[in-house]
Design a protein around this motif. Structure first.
Motif, PDB file in Angstrom:
ATOM      1  N   PRO A 202      42.345  44.889  10.445  1.00 38.45           N
ATOM      2  CA  PRO A 202      41.507  44.103   9.537  1.00 38.45           C
ATOM      3  C   PRO A 202      42.185  43.721   8.224  1.00 38.45           C
ATOM      4  O   PRO A 202      41.864  42.686   7.637  1.00 38.45           O
ATOM      5  CB  PRO A 202      40.311  45.032   9.282  1.00 38.45           C
ATOM      6  CG  PRO A 202      40.219  45.868  10.515  1.00 38.45           C
ATOM      7  CD  PRO A 202      41.642  46.106  10.915  1.00 38.45           C
ATOM      8  N   ASP A 203      43.141  44.547   7.738  1.00 39.68           N
ATOM      9  CA  ASP A 203      43.818  44.227   6.482  1.00 39.68           C
ATOM     10  C   ASP A 203      45.021  43.304   6.675  1.00 39.68           C
ATOM     11  O   ASP A 203      45.737  43.010   5.721  1.00 39.68           O
ATOM     12  CB  ASP A 203      44.259  45.510   5.761  1.00 39.68           C
ATOM     13  CG  ASP A 203      45.277  46.318   6.575  1.00 39.68           C
ATOM     14  OD1 ASP A 203      45.650  45.878   7.681  1.00 39.68           O
ATOM     15  OD2 ASP A 203      45.687  47.393   6.097  1.00 39.68           O
ATOM     16  N   GLY A 204      45.256  42.837   7.898  1.00 30.93           N
ATOM     17  CA  GLY A 204      46.355  41.917   8.161  1.00 30.93           C
ATOM     18  C   GLY A 204      47.623  42.580   8.658  1.00 30.93           C
ATOM     19  O   GLY A 204      48.526  41.900   9.158  1.00 30.93           O
ATOM     20  N   CYS A 205      47.731  43.904   8.532  1.00 33.78           N
ATOM     21  CA  CYS A 205      48.900  44.607   9.062  1.00 33.78           C
ATOM     22  C   CYS A 205      48.896  44.523  10.589  1.00 33.78           C
ATOM     23  O   CYS A 205      47.853  44.349  11.219  1.00 33.78           O
ATOM     24  CB  CYS A 205      48.903  46.063   8.619  1.00 33.78           C
ATOM     25  SG  CYS A 205      49.211  46.306   6.852  1.00 33.78           S
ATOM     26  N   ILE A 206      50.069  44.660  11.168  1.00 31.59           N
ATOM     27  CA  ILE A 206      50.202  44.581  12.621  1.00 31.59           C
ATOM     28  C   ILE A 206      50.836  45.865  13.146  1.00 31.59           C
ATOM     29  O   ILE A 206      51.862  46.314  12.635  1.00 31.59           O
ATOM     30  CB  ILE A 206      51.076  43.380  13.038  1.00 31.59           C
ATOM     31  CG1 ILE A 206      50.470  42.066  12.542  1.00 31.59           C
ATOM     32  CG2 ILE A 206      51.245  43.341  14.564  1.00 31.59           C
ATOM     33  CD1 ILE A 206      51.343  40.851  12.811  1.00 31.59           C
ATOM     34  N   LEU A 207      50.203  46.478  14.136  1.00 32.50           N
ATOM     35  CA  LEU A 207      50.798  47.588  14.868  1.00 32.50           C
ATOM     36  C   LEU A 207      51.441  47.005  16.122  1.00 32.50           C
ATOM     37  O   LEU A 207      50.780  46.294  16.885  1.00 32.50           O
ATOM     38  CB  LEU A 207      49.743  48.622  15.261  1.00 32.50           C
ATOM     39  CG  LEU A 207      48.959  49.293  14.126  1.00 32.50           C
ATOM     40  CD1 LEU A 207      47.938  50.269  14.697  1.00 32.50           C
ATOM     41  CD2 LEU A 207      49.889  50.015  13.166  1.00 32.50           C
TER      42      LEU A 207
ATOM     43  N   ALA B  91      35.383  49.502  11.092  1.00 30.36           N
ATOM     44  CA  ALA B  91      36.666  48.808  11.159  1.00 30.36           C
ATOM     45  C   ALA B  91      37.749  49.491  10.335  1.00 30.36           C
ATOM     46  O   ALA B  91      38.940  49.420  10.666  1.00 30.36           O
ATOM     47  CB  ALA B  91      36.500  47.355  10.718  1.00 30.36           C
ATOM     48  N   VAL B  92      37.351  50.184   9.250  1.00 25.61           N
ATOM     49  CA  VAL B  92      38.344  50.857   8.405  1.00 25.61           C
ATOM     50  C   VAL B  92      39.054  51.980   9.155  1.00 25.61           C
ATOM     51  O   VAL B  92      40.117  52.445   8.737  1.00 25.61           O
ATOM     52  CB  VAL B  92      37.684  51.429   7.123  1.00 25.61           C
ATOM     53  CG1 VAL B  92      37.156  50.313   6.251  1.00 25.61           C
ATOM     54  CG2 VAL B  92      36.578  52.418   7.470  1.00 25.61           C
ATOM     55  N   LEU B  93      38.484  52.404  10.293  1.00 24.28           N
ATOM     56  CA  LEU B  93      39.091  53.470  11.091  1.00 24.28           C
ATOM     57  C   LEU B  93      40.030  52.936  12.170  1.00 24.28           C
ATOM     58  O   LEU B  93      40.584  53.706  12.947  1.00 24.28           O
ATOM     59  CB  LEU B  93      37.991  54.301  11.762  1.00 24.28           C
ATOM     60  CG  LEU B  93      36.975  54.978  10.834  1.00 24.28           C
ATOM     61  CD1 LEU B  93      35.874  55.640  11.663  1.00 24.28           C
ATOM     62  CD2 LEU B  93      37.655  56.008   9.953  1.00 24.28           C
ATOM     63  N   SER B  94      40.218  51.612  12.198  1.00 24.05           N
ATOM     64  CA  SER B  94      40.995  50.990  13.277  1.00 24.05           C
ATOM     65  C   SER B  94      42.390  51.567  13.400  1.00 24.05           C
ATOM     66  O   SER B  94      42.830  51.977  14.489  1.00 24.05           O
ATOM     67  CB  SER B  94      41.083  49.476  13.063  1.00 24.05           C
ATOM     68  OG  SER B  94      39.811  48.881  13.046  1.00 24.05           O
TER      69      SER B  94
END
Length: 462
Positions: free
Chosen positions: A396-401, A347-350
């Motif tokens: 996963p960290d809540g940021c949005i693309l 998931a850290v590579l999302s």
């Protein structure tokens, strides 16, 4: 001993073809945008590699001449020059370029396959055509020779230019000319079938596909002389059209529903990327998260938080994607946010893999900081897309693309599924239709999720 391609066995199945060079002519990807890297690779591709792929018709073709991973949709192979239609039917080929070994960019450089030998498969299964299959990109490629007979199918049952029918009358027996992969050959036509009657018959069949889903888009099929100036009726927000997959009122696949709130619900995805891939859906027929009422957005946001906590309890992280396209011909889009638990180390590579996908498709994301609540999330998305169409990925960290989709702009419909399928190392699950299960298994999957999610379900908390 030297042998030409034409002397190779015609009936053997080549399961895997390995070439160093990327073949010329792999860019005709049906229904998908292709980025600059793949365009450049194809423009300088090898004619020899192309000729091998066209002649051998492998089920999988691997190349390794470029530093990035690329997987093309399958394309159909047709054995030309055969008088037997059954033997002319062939299997599909999947072209895959593997990145350089242990590359620093995190590009995929290993690809595992479990292949049943084609020579041992039932022919109907071997020749099954997946729904995302496109035409053969090599037919008509520069330097590729084709015989006139392959381009000009006979008019009826192999009879070349019959000058009279069974009654002695004259018939129009003009050859049909065109690309083989764009020509349909219909056998056993009645001699009484005039060309106009044939055209009317097949035109009616095509018109019946109006508003059918094709590669994720609802297509419009109408006669060429139909009025083009009429404007589509804009649907009334909140009013459920007949046939909407996500409207509870239409009672479709209710066995997939895992939790119901006051204004939204959670449903397991049909043909999910994983067994716990689910969707957050408003009960009312509303177009997108950015434009749902504040109370609905708050309830959806509470579900997002609960699903994040549930994923973390299993050493996973949640990746969410939402595609908003108006889909006016179907009564308007019904908002659904896809939520996929991904193993934490993947998931850290999302963010990285979604940005790599955007680079190949020649667009860029706007990154939004983690919003504090649902209202802030709606405002942030609207600051980029306004009331227009968009694609959003909640990391996963809540940021949005977020990517705004302009009217008429091309968009790869399966972007989210394809990217996450590679993120979870299961590219074969990119197509939801190939992941579908029967109702019994879907019910079993839903029941298991309901039991596991019970202590996190916000609708069951005091």
């Amino acid at each position: 001993m030297k042998a030409s391609f034409d002397e190779l066995p015609k009936n053997d199945v080549v399961d895997v073809l390995l070439t160093r060079d990327w073949p010329a002519g792999t860019l005709d990807v049906h229904g998908r945008e292709v980025g600059s890297e793949a365009k450049s690779a194809s423009s300088t591709g090898s004619p020899v590699s192309r000729a091998l792929a066209l002649t051998l018709a492998p089920r999988y073709h691997f190349a390794g001449s470029h530093p990035f991973f690329f997987e093309r949709e399958p394309y159909i192979n047709v054995k030309t020059g055969s008088s037997d239609p059954a033997s002319a039917q062939s299997w599909v080929t999947r072209f895959i370029n593997i990145a350089y070994c242990s590359n620093a960019d995190g590009e995929k450089w290993m690809h595992a396959l479990k292949i049943e030998p084609g020579s041992a498969m039932d022919r109907a299964l071997l020749c099954k055509i997946p729904p995302d299959t496109g035409p053969n990109p090599y037919l008509g490629a520069p330097g590729q020779k084709r015989r006139a007979a392959d381009l000009q199918p006979d008019w009826r049952d192999g009879a070349k230019k019959p000058k009279t029918d069974a009654r002695g009358g004259n018939r129009d027996a003009r050859d049909i000319k065109g690309d083989l992969d764009k020509t349909i050959y219909v056998r056993n036509l009645s001699w009484d079938a005039e060309e106009g009657a044939i055209a009317e018959y097949f035109a009616q069949a095509a018109l019946e596909r109006n508003q059918a889903s094709f590669f994720g888009r609802d297509i419009t099929v109408e006669m060429a002389n139909a009025p083009s100036e009429r404007q589509p009726r804009r649907p009334t927000p909140g009013v459920a059209p007949g046939g909407c997959w996500f409207c509870l009122s239409n009672e479709k696949d209710l066995h997939l529903v895992a939790s119901i709130g006051s204004e939204c619900f959670v449903s397991m995805d049909k043909g999910g990327l994983t067994h716990e891939h689910c969707q957050i859906v408003p009960v009312e027929h509303l177009p997108c998260f950015a434009n749902v009422p504040e109370s609905t957005a708050t309830e959806m946001w509470n579900y997002i938080g609960a699903l994040r906590r549930y994923a973390e309890s299993k050493s996973h992280k949640l990746v969410i994607f939402e595609r908003y396209l108006e889909l006016l011909s179907k009564g308007g889009n019904h908002c659904h946010m896809n939520c996929v638990p991904v193993e934490a180390d993947r998931a850290v590579l999302s963010e990285k893999i979604f940005k790599q996908a955007a680079k190949r498709l020649d667009f860029s994301w706007t990154k939004l900081e983690p919003p504090a609540n649902a209202a802030d999330a709606q405002a942030a998305i609207k600051s980029v897309a306004g009331d227009g169409e968009y694609y959003a990925v909640h990391l996963p960290d809540g940021c949005i693309l977020i990517r705004s989709i302009e009217r008429g702009e091309k968009h790869w419909m399966q972007l989210g599924r394809e990217v996450i399928s590679h993120l979870i190392k299961a590219p074969e699950r990119a197509n939801w239709q190939s992941c579908m299960e029967d109702e019994a298994k879907e019910t079993e999957r839903t029941t298991a999720f309901v039991e596991a999610f019970d202590s996190f379900d916000p609708m069951k908390q005091g």
